[in-house]
Design a protein around this motif. Structure first.
Motif, PDB file in Angstrom:
ATOM      1  N   GLN A  63       0.839  -1.190   0.000  1.00 25.92           N
ATOM      2  CA  GLN A  63       0.000   0.000   0.000  1.00 25.92           C
ATOM      3  C   GLN A  63       0.882   1.252   0.000  1.00 25.92           C
ATOM      4  OE1 GLN A  63      -3.271  -0.627  -0.297  1.00 25.92           O
ATOM      5  NE2 GLN A  63      -2.894  -2.817  -0.076  1.00 25.92           N
ATOM      6  N   ASP A  64       0.261   2.422   0.202  1.00 27.64           N
ATOM      7  CA  ASP A  64       0.984   3.698   0.268  1.00 27.64           C
ATOM      8  C   ASP A  64       0.865   4.241   1.688  1.00 27.64           C
ATOM      9  OD1 ASP A  64       1.767   4.046  -2.534  1.00 27.64           O
ATOM     10  OD2 ASP A  64      -0.385   4.171  -2.912  1.00 27.64           O
ATOM     11  N   ALA A  65       1.853   3.971   2.511  1.00 26.49           N
ATOM     12  CA  ALA A  65       1.762   4.370   3.912  1.00 26.49           C
ATOM     13  C   ALA A  65       3.147   4.560   4.516  1.00 26.49           C
ATOM     14  CB  ALA A  65       0.994   3.323   4.713  1.00 26.49           C
ATOM     15  N   ASP A  66       3.216   5.440   5.506  1.00 29.83           N
ATOM     16  CA  ASP A  66       4.405   5.575   6.340  1.00 29.83           C
ATOM     17  C   ASP A  66       4.124   4.805   7.629  1.00 29.83           C
ATOM     18  OD1 ASP A  66       5.877   7.089   4.599  1.00 29.83           O
ATOM     19  OD2 ASP A  66       5.336   9.010   5.488  1.00 29.83           O
ATOM     20  N   LEU A  67       4.710   3.628   7.766  1.00 32.81           N
ATOM     21  CA  LEU A  67       4.381   2.724   8.873  1.00 32.81           C
ATOM     22  C   LEU A  67       5.349   2.876  10.034  1.00 32.81           C
ATOM     23  CD1 LEU A  67       2.840   0.257  10.084  1.00 32.81           C
ATOM     24  CD2 LEU A  67       4.547  -1.178   8.932  1.00 32.81           C
ATOM     25  N   LEU A  68       4.777   2.919  11.238  1.00 32.59           N
ATOM     26  CA  LEU A  68       5.560   2.866  12.464  1.00 32.59           C
ATOM     27  C   LEU A  68       4.912   1.858  13.401  1.00 32.59           C
ATOM     28  CD1 LEU A  68       7.780   3.957  14.411  1.00 32.59           C
ATOM     29  CD2 LEU A  68       6.052   5.596  15.237  1.00 32.59           C
ATOM     30  N   ILE A  69       5.704   0.942  13.929  1.00 29.07           N
ATOM     31  CA  ILE A  69       5.215  -0.001  14.935  1.00 29.07           C
ATOM     32  C   ILE A  69       5.789   0.387  16.283  1.00 29.07           C
ATOM     33  CG2 ILE A  69       5.282  -2.397  15.712  1.00 29.07           C
ATOM     34  CD1 ILE A  69       5.095  -3.270  12.853  1.00 29.07           C
ATOM     35  N   VAL A  70       4.914   0.516  17.265  1.00 31.68           N
ATOM     36  CA  VAL A  70       5.321   0.898  18.619  1.00 31.68           C
ATOM     37  C   VAL A  70       4.927  -0.208  19.579  1.00 31.68           C
ATOM     38  CG1 VAL A  70       5.007   2.551  20.493  1.00 31.68           C
ATOM     39  CG2 VAL A  70       5.127   3.354  18.136  1.00 31.68           C
TER      40      VAL A  70
END
Length: 221
Positions: free
Chosen positions: A91-98
């Motif tokens: 997809q088109d996303a800026d992903l951050l996992i916290v």
């Protein structure tokens, strides 16, 4: 329904996708089977937010407290989180996992995303809470303070790269935050849907946005 249908939109939406286990039992599955049915609704909601121009969304994966559940359930929601991220890579996303990456319960496949990673054109910030705990989050600020890293508390917690939330939507009828980002949620409006998460339909999301139009957003002022 288009963006023009709403007078204003929340910039950042928090999602608590509850009811997976109840949905599984209701539909003749084992409790742990419900989590895999929660992946597709997440992408449908992501696409709807993208179409509307929502700038940021935070999705509750699983908490540190959730890992106290039977191991078969823990493995199921860990696997669902990994599958969701793998799908998001298209997809088109800026992903951050916290989440607490030092714990063995944090899926090692997701370690590369503990720093924000751009997929495609990065059209929207997507934050995913995985093995997250509110106490763990706030304690990171204390550790930073002891290490001589000062400043505003909101800038020293583990989730500091996640902005203030405007609207939180919870599926499954429970009227609680369940430890969901206590700092960012401080001024959030909260909308609760009785429908269980795997039964997601865009109409439910539009219902929350319609309700949001009438909320008095003052941020305490």
């Amino acid at each position: 329904m288009s963006r023009l249908s709403f007078g204003r939109l929340p910039r950042h939406i928090g999602i608590i996708p509850d009811g997976n286990r109840r949905w599984a039992e209701k539909n003749g599955y084992e409790k742990q089977d419900g989590y895999k049915f929660g992946i597709s609704p997440g992408f449908e909601l992501y696409k709807t937010c993208l179409e509307l121009g929502i700038q940021e969304m935070t999705f509750y994966g699983f908490t540190i407290d959730n890992t106290k559940r039977p191991s078969v359930q823990t493995k199921a929601f860990q696997s669902a989180c990994v599958d969701a991220v793998r799908n998001l890579a298209n997809q088109d996303a800026d992903l951050l996992i916290v989440g607490n990456t030092e714990s063995p319960l944090f899926p090692k496949e997701l370690l590369p995303y503990s720093k924000r990673v751009r997929f495609g054109r990065g059209l929207m910030k997507v934050n995913f809470l995985v093995n997250y705990g509110w106490n763990w989050d706030l304690n990171c600020s204390l550790k930073n303070s002891e290490a001589g890293i000062g400043g505003n508390m909101a800038n020293t917690i583990a989730s500091s790269d996640i902005s203030r939330i405007d609207l939180i939507i919870r599926w499954g009828g429970r009227r609680r935050l369940s430890g969901f980002l206590p700092i960012q949620s401080i001024y959030a409006d909260i909308y609760v849907l009785d429908e269980l998460w795997p039964d997601f339909k865009p109409e439910q999301f539009y219902r929350a946005l319609t309700w949001y139009q009438d909320q008095d957003v003052t941020l305490g002022g």
